[in-house]
Structures are given as C-alpha cells and as structure tokens.
Design an enzyme around this catalytic site. Structure first.
Site, short mmCIF file in Angstrom:
data_model
loop_
_atom_site.label_atom_id
_atom_site.label_comp_id
_atom_site.label_asym_id
_atom_site.label_seq_id
_atom_site.Cartn_x
_atom_site.Cartn_y
_atom_site.Cartn_z
CE1 TYR A 1 -0.19 10.45 3.60
CE2 TYR A 1 2.13 10.16 3.02
CZ TYR A 1 0.89 9.62 3.30
OH TYR A 1 0.71 8.26 3.28
CD GLU B 1 -2.44 -1.24 2.81
OE1 GLU B 1 -2.07 -0.44 3.70
OE2 GLU B 1 -3.31 -2.10 3.00
CB CYS C 1 -2.02 35.15 11.95
SG CYS C 1 -2.42 36.31 10.65
CD GLU C 2 -1.30 28.83 14.11
OE1 GLU C 2 -0.44 28.16 14.71
OE2 GLU C 2 -2.49 28.54 14.03
N1 LLP Z 1 -1.40 1.94 4.51
C1 LLP Z 1 -1.89 2.42 5.65
C2 LLP Z 1 -2.80 1.58 6.44
C3 LLP Z 1 -1.52 3.69 6.11
O1 LLP Z 1 -2.00 4.15 7.26
C4 LLP Z 1 -0.64 4.49 5.33
C5 LLP Z 1 -0.24 5.83 5.77
C6 LLP Z 1 -0.18 3.95 4.11
C7 LLP Z 1 -0.57 2.67 3.73
C8 LLP Z 1 0.75 4.70 3.21
O2 LLP Z 1 1.98 4.96 3.80
P1 LLP Z 1 3.16 5.60 2.94
O3 LLP Z 1 3.58 4.60 1.89
O4 LLP Z 1 2.66 6.85 2.31
O5 LLP Z 1 4.20 5.87 3.94
N2 LLP Z 1 0.92 12.65 7.01
C9 LLP Z 1 2.16 11.96 7.24
C10 LLP Z 1 2.10 10.51 6.77
C11 LLP Z 1 0.97 9.74 7.40
C12 LLP Z 1 0.85 8.32 6.89
C13 LLP Z 1 -0.41 7.69 7.33
N3 LLP Z 1 -0.62 6.35 6.86
C14 LLP Z 1 3.29 12.73 6.58
O6 LLP Z 1 3.04 13.77 5.99
O7 LLP Z 1 4.46 12.34 6.70
#
Ligand code: LLP
Length: 414
Positions: free
Chosen positions: A370, A273, A342-343
């Site tokens: 993200y 994923e 404004c932060e």
């Molecule tokens: N599968 C599940 C169940 C997840 O919760 C996530 C990400 C992914 C796959 C994908 O993960 P990736 O391959 O993108 O690392 N907002 C944060 C990242 C949060 C990730 C949440 N879950 C950031 O900006 O670093």
C-alpha cells in the site's frame, strides 16, 4: 530472519548495501527483497500442509509485475479488484484459474473480461452484481463460478477506513441475504456456486475478530448444506497485520491453524487473500535528506520522498519506522520527516530522533504494501523507481517515471 539488516554500520537489503542502490538508481526508490517475500509466502504455504488450499495474493497491496511474477512462480493465486489488476496478473504470468475477483463495483467490461479469462471465482457482493454476472456469462455462453461475499458484522478493531466487516460498511451481503443469493445462483444455468467468501478488514493485530467471522461463515456453510447448496471452498479473505513499530500481530502460522481448526473435518478447500502480510515488510522506501530546517518550534528533515510516494501517514496517521541507512554514534535531534509537497499533511514521520546530515540516506521501513500501489503524481512528481534485490543481484523492476510521461496524454486546446 531479517532481510533488512545492518552490516558494517550500514543497512543492507539481503546482500546489498542501500547506498549502492541509491548511487545506481537514484532516490526516492522502493527496494524489495525477493527472499523476504518468498519466506512469508512459504510460511503460509507450509502451515496448510496437505489440506486443500490456495493463497490468493491481494494484488492491490503491490501490483508490480516482478512481485506478481515471483508469487506466480511460487504457485500463488491472486485476488483482484479490477480489470486492470486482471491484466497485470496475466501479464506477469499468473494463472487465471487461480484468480478470484473481489470488489463491490465490478463494471460490465470488467466482468466480461474476467468471464472470458475463465477465472477461478467471482466473489459477488450484491444481488444486482449476481444478476449482471448471470447475464454476461449467459451471453458469452459460459458458466461463471460464484462465491457470495458475506458481511459477518464483526468489528475488526482496526482503522475505520480499512474496516470492512461491519453491517454499516459497503462490503458483502448480510448473512440473512446470502441464502437468497445462493438460491438464485443455484437456479441460474449460467452460474455455478463454488464458494463462500468474507474479508473483515486490514492490519488486524488480533485473531479474535477473524475467528469470530470464520465461525459465522462456517456456520452458514452448514446451513447452506442443509438446504442442498454445496460449497467447495471458503475464502477467508486477507487482513493479517504486520509489525510497523510495536504491534504484535499473531504469526501467520497461528492464523492458518485457526482457520484449519474452524473448518475441521469438512471437505472444504481453504482460500486466503493476504496482501500486507506477504509484501509489507519485504520493502523499504529509500530517500535522501535534502534539507535540515530548524524552525522556531520544530526541526524538519525535508526528504526527497513525499506523501505522493507513501500516503499512509497522511491518510491513516500510520506510523512507519524511519532509519538512517548509515549509523553513527552522534547524538540525534528530533525531527518531523517531511516531503516537498505543498501540504502540511505531507509528512512521513513525526518527532523522530535521528542523527542525520543533509545528503544522508533514510530508509522508510515496511513500505512494501500500500505504498507504490497508492502513489500518485500530485505536484507533478514522477513515481519512484522500484528495485528488486535477490541475494547479491539487483534488478530494476520499475523505471522512475519521467516528467514528460505525466502530461503525455494531455493536450492543449486546438
Ligand atoms: N481481500 C480483500 C477483499 C480486500 O479488500 C483486501 C484489502 C485484502 C484481501 C487484503 O488485505 P490485507 O491482507 O492486505 O490486509 N490501504 C490500506 C489497506 C486497505 C486494504 C483494502 N483491502 C492501508 O494502507 O493500510
């Protein structure tokens, strides 16, 4: 190969100079490269070879319809975490039979919608969810395919906010409880056990924790087989990190090789994923310098993008490279690159050496994942436009929000 390269002293996305995009669509805007996205997808795909597999793009990383569409056309599946993401995937032409549904808080309505859409698998995260899904599938006269999300209790060694595979995190169920959930599913006519799932965190730059988790999950599959519960697929989740500045995450090929080795000769399809590793370095945030402000202690470059467009620096202290779109030989000065919000937390970069003037364009790099998907309207700032570059073609794939849209669903008192 870089799809973001300098030509005639100017940063291009594929064959298009960023200044042309700014002129045509204004700033701030996100600019994505179709070729960059396609190449990261193919790198995963090719490494799997003939082993049965499915790449399920984590839609939360960036759920723009054009991105989902490009991936769907490449044959990708999708990992969703809400009814909203399901609708986006379907609207983009995604195949519901390639959709897996993750998340600890799936609502009744979301489960009902996903059962009706006949998705590939529910990654179940608790006993109560398993029971709720069994009832909903039963009422709909359907059999829901299930996977248990196992929490392997390994330290992903990433930012604590995006670490998910420890016992103290809210995700998944312990290895000890998984067996019980599988037995329940096996004994319930409206459920069908198809897989097992784990995801230990995001922006992982070391293969070892993933290998550790994968080993534990494969061991559990063998244990389940001994009790007569057969698993058809293992979903190893996402999490592979990217280079923002000087990180050295393992290449995608190494991750896939490790997973193939881990599964060995077992008759198991492999699913992953990935989110960030597919789209993170396929996008930039294009912004213009509004003011250069020379303070008593610091210099500030005030730009027209802000924490509402890219909240990763404010939220995780994350680093994104910031490059002037046009390069000069002039000596630079050190700036904090800040937005109009404004932060004090509204910064996109700190202590960056930049040779810039007011009105210049900057590219905030690695902003494909993200960024837009976590954006907000804080300070009543419309969300940025989104542009997809494809060779020398430029497509507007996300219109800039209009201020009127931001309060259109609100009303004054009668
Ligand atoms: N599968 C599940 C169940 C997840 O919760 C996530 C990400 C992914 C796959 C994908 O993960 P990736 O391959 O993108 O690392 N907002 C944060 C990242 C949060 C990730 C949440 N879950 C950031 O900006 O670093």
């Amino acid at each position: 190969m870089s799809f973001f390269a300098e030509r005639d002293n100017e940063l291009n996305v594929e064959d298009v100079p960023l200044s042309r995009i700014a002129e045509q669509f204004g700033t701030p805007c996100f600019v994505y490269s179709r070729a960059a996205l396609t190449s990261t997808y193919r790198a995963y795909e090719e490494q799997f070879g003939a082993h049965p597999h499915l790449i399920c793009y984590a839609a939360k990383a960036n759920s723009n319809l054009a991105i989902l569409d490009i991936l769907a056309r490449l044959g990708s599946g999708f990992d969703i975490v809400s009814g909203g993401e399901l609708r986006r995937v379907l609207a983009a032409g995604g195949n519901p039979r390639k959709v897996v549904f993750s998340g600890v808080g799936k609502s009744e309505a979301e489960l009902r919608e996903a059962v009706a859409a006949d998705i590939l698998c529910f990654n179940v995260e608790s006993e109560s969810e398993m029971q709720r899904l069994a009832r909903i599938a039963h009422d709909a006269g359907r059999v829901a395919p299930v996977s248990v999300r196992v929490n392997p209790d390994v330290d992903a060694r990433t930012h604590p906010y995006i670490s998910t595979g420890l016992r103290r995190n809210k995700f998944g169920v312990g290895v000890e409880d998984a067996l019980r959930l599988y037995q329940y599913a096996q004994a319930t006519p409206s459920l069908r056990v198809t897989g097992i799932d784990c995801h230990i965190g995001s922006q992982l730059t070391d293969l070892a924790p993933m290998e550790d988790a994968a080993g534990k999950v494969v061991a559990l599959v063998d244990q389940l087989a001994d009790t007569g519960i057969d698993i058809e697929h293992i979903d190893f989740g996402g999490g592979l990190g990217i280079r923002y500045t000087d990180e050295t995450p393992p290449p995608q090929t190494e991750l896939v090789k490790m997973l193939l080795d881990c599964v060995g000769p077992r008759q198991l399809a492999i699913m992953i994923e990935p989110g960030r590793s597919l789209i993170g370095n396929a996008g930039v945030l294009l912004t213009r310098v509004e003011y250069l402000k020379h303070g008593q202690e610091k210099n500030f470059a005030v730009i027209d993008a802000a924490m509402n467009d890219l909240m990763r620096p404010a939220l995780y202290d994350a680093h994104h490279d910031i490059r002037p779109v046009r390069n000069t030989d002039k000596p630079g000065s050190i700036y904090d690159v800040v937005g109009p919000v404004c932060e004090t937390g509204d910064f996109l970069g700190k202590d960056r050496t930049l040779a810039i003037d007011e009105g210049d364009l900057l590219a905030v790099m690695s902003a494909g994942a993200y960024a837009m998907s976590m954006s907000s309207n804080y300070n009543t700032r419309p969300r940025a436009a989104e542009i997809m570059v494809d060779g020398s073609s430029v497509h507007l794939v996300g219109e800039r929000e209009r201020v009127e849209d931001l309060y259109a669903r609100e009303s004054r008192l009668p």
